[in-house]
Every structure is written in C-alpha cells, then in structure tokens.
Scaffold this motif. Sequence first.
Motif: not given
Length: 262
Positions: A98-102, A109-112, A116-120, A163-171
């Motif tokens: 499960a995943g999402a991007t923005w 980049h909106p905080l919300e 959303k990206v980090m949570n999923l 930025i959120a997607y790339g960071t989350s996938k690095g995590a």
Amino acid sequence: MSTPVHSLFDLHGKTALVTGGSRGLGLQIAEALGEAGAKIMLTSRKAADLEEAAAHLQAKGIDTRWIAADASQPADVQKVVDETMQRLGRIDILVNNAGATWGAPAEDHPLEAWDKVMNLNIRSLFLFAQAVAKASMIPNKGGRIINVASIAGLAGSLDMKFIAYGTSKGAVVNFTRTLAGEWGPHGINVNALAPGFFPSKMTAGVMKAIGVEKMNAAAPLRRIGDDDDLKGAALLFASAAGKHITGQILAVDGGVSAVHAG
C-alpha cells in the motif's frame, strides 16, 4: 539431501496478505504468489476494486479473499489481521505494498500531504508488520515480509518534486534492514523490492509528463516494467528459494539505479 528446485518455489499450504492488492504492483505480486499455490488475502480501501481483483485471481484458480480497509489507520490494520487469522488460520507472507505519492516543490509541499504519504508509505508497514508478527509469524517461528520500496528510496532526484514520497521510500529501505536484523532470530525474513517505473494509476501523471520513450531510453534495458517483471523477485523472497536471504533491497528497474545516481 538437496530439495528439487521447482519445490523451492512452491507455496502450497502458505497464506499471503497483500496490502494495496487490488491493482498495479500489489495485484501482480498477489497473482505470482497465488499461481505458486498460496492462498491470498487482498486488502485496500475500495471494496469495488477488491471485488474485481479477487474475481480476476479466482478466474485463474487462485483461492482469494478480500477485506476493505485503510492501511493508514491502526484499527483498520488490526481488523484486517484479525479477520485474516480467523478466515485463513495463519499468515505466512506479508506483502506491504500500500502506498501513495504527492507531487509538489519541497518549499510548497503541504504538511497534510506529507503526513498522508508518510502514514501510508511507512507507518502502515510498521503497523502491519507488528500485527502480523504478533498474531502469526513469531508464534509460528517463521514468515516472510516483503516491503515494496522504490528506486526513489535509493537516491535523490534532480527534478521529480516528490520529497515526501522519496523520503518515505528511503525509510522503507532502512526499515527493512533494521527489522530483518531484529526478527531474524524468529525465523522471519524481511526483504524489499525497489521497482523502477511501472505503468500504474500512481505513475500515470509522471509518465505522461516525462514520456514513455524518454523513460525507456533512460534504462539500460531500454524499457519500463511490465505486468510480469515483479513476479519472479517476489516469489523468490516469499518462498523457500529465498530462505537464506534477508535484509536485502532488490531493484527491479531495467538497470536504471545502476547507472543513474539521481
């Protein structure tokens, strides 16, 4: 005595829970595991999509069930794991897809959207892994967890604005390595697939903006991924063929990550 190689990839008697399994890469992986003999439980947010995906797999003779849930919500995650245990008895394989991007410039980049990206993309992996390990894998002294990362988690990018997607996938990459180290003594193998570009609803906008021909040209194999390209790697990680592999990140990207630093 060694095991016949075809038997190493046999998943009969195993059960697999696949998140984000109603389409795209999740459905491709579910199809591979099901064709190898595993019973499949699909979960994603939309019941209609899950019903269609389950019918697709069932038409191939795959024993498939589904549960609609939001992977970013702890209560929903626990519900999925509890219902899967009730209906199938055990969970041998967890595919965290499960995943999402923005897409947005980092400065705007909106905080919300970040949340959303980090949570999923990363918190849900922790929630599912924790719940499945407690319910089945630790008591049964074994299991396979396959996290779907991305080549976006292996390096930065010059102009993708995710930025959120790339960071989350690095995590996801380091989550995989760390969990493999901690849960190895329980007999749990934890690995990650890092796909490059595959056609999907998530990548449609980027593919249109960049162009498929340009994407093809950027890969040493001169093509993006197709409907079969994750199957072999997923089956390796899920089966006895991969029993001595853990904590690894396998890029399935036509060679893009080998020749592009970002």
